[in-house]
Design an enzyme around this catalytic site. Structure first.
Site, PDB file in Angstrom:
ATOM      1  CD  GLU A   1       6.007 -10.589   4.807  1.00 49.57           C
ATOM      2  OE1 GLU A   1       6.748  -9.880   4.098  1.00 49.57           O
ATOM      3  OE2 GLU A   1       6.064 -11.821   4.820  1.00 49.57           O
TER       4      GLU A   1
ATOM      5  CE1 TYR B   1      -1.535  -1.666   6.562  1.00 53.84           C
ATOM      6  CE2 TYR B   1       0.495  -2.236   7.665  1.00 53.84           C
ATOM      7  CZ  TYR B   1      -0.166  -1.764   6.560  1.00 53.84           C
ATOM      8  OH  TYR B   1       0.540  -1.391   5.451  1.00 53.84           O
TER       9      TYR B   1
ATOM     10  CB  ILE C   1      -0.983   0.012   1.184  1.00 55.50           C
ATOM     11  CG1 ILE C   1      -1.897   1.247   1.102  1.00 55.50           C
ATOM     12  CG2 ILE C   1      -0.262  -0.095   2.508  1.00 55.50           C
ATOM     13  CD1 ILE C   1      -3.088   1.200   2.027  1.00 55.50           C
TER      14      ILE C   1
ATOM     15  N   GLY D   1      -6.851   9.993   5.408  1.00 56.14           N
ATOM     16  CA  GLY D   1      -7.840   8.929   5.252  1.00 56.14           C
ATOM     17  C   GLY D   1      -7.749   8.166   3.942  1.00 56.14           C
TER      18      GLY D   1
END
Length: 136
Positions: free
Chosen positions: A91, A103, A57, A67
């Site tokens: 990971e 996360y 990401i 956001g």
């Protein structure tokens, strides 16, 4: 955002191991890879039901804490529901506290570590934290 744009953004986000354009293009062309791409970021995930793995990401450093990453994840989660995905893995570098916060906000839990997994330029290697999220 083109693969070239994605490559440039990835290099800004991960200067210790940037991907080249052919790596990004290869991932985008794989049948098992799902992508969510916006003007300011992208997420790539490999999906082999019932599991998925977040491959990366990347959010433009100029647009972080707005956001965007959360929205990328929410869109990805919608895609997962149509693909029969019930578990997601990823990971993350142990020192990446902003990513860890993100996360955890999506209910990821640490399930393992890979010692010295991420090599760094001019810095010691960093552990990879393996995280898991149950969607059901």
């Amino acid at each position: 955002m083109t693969p070239e744009d994605m490559t440039a953004l990835y290099a800004r986000c991960f200067p210790d191991r940037p991907w080249d354009e052919s790596e990004i293009t290869t991932l985008l062309n794989r049948a098992d890879v799902v992508s969510v791409i916006t003007d300011n970021g992208f997420v790539l995930a490999s999906c082999i039901a019932p599991e998925a793995e977040i491959l990366t990401i990347a959010v433009s450093p100029d647009h972080r804490r707005q956001g965007i990453a959360s929205e990328l994840f929410r869109t990805l989660w919608s895609n997962f529901s149509t693909r029969g995905i019930d578990t997601v893995f990823l990971e993350v570098a142990s020192g990446n506290s902003a990513a860890m916060e993100l996360y955890k906000s999506f209910d990821f839990q640490e399930v393992g570590r890979r010692k010295g997994y991420y090599t760094r330029i001019n810095a010691p290697a960093e552990d990879a934290v393996v995280m898991r999220c149950a969607l059901t």
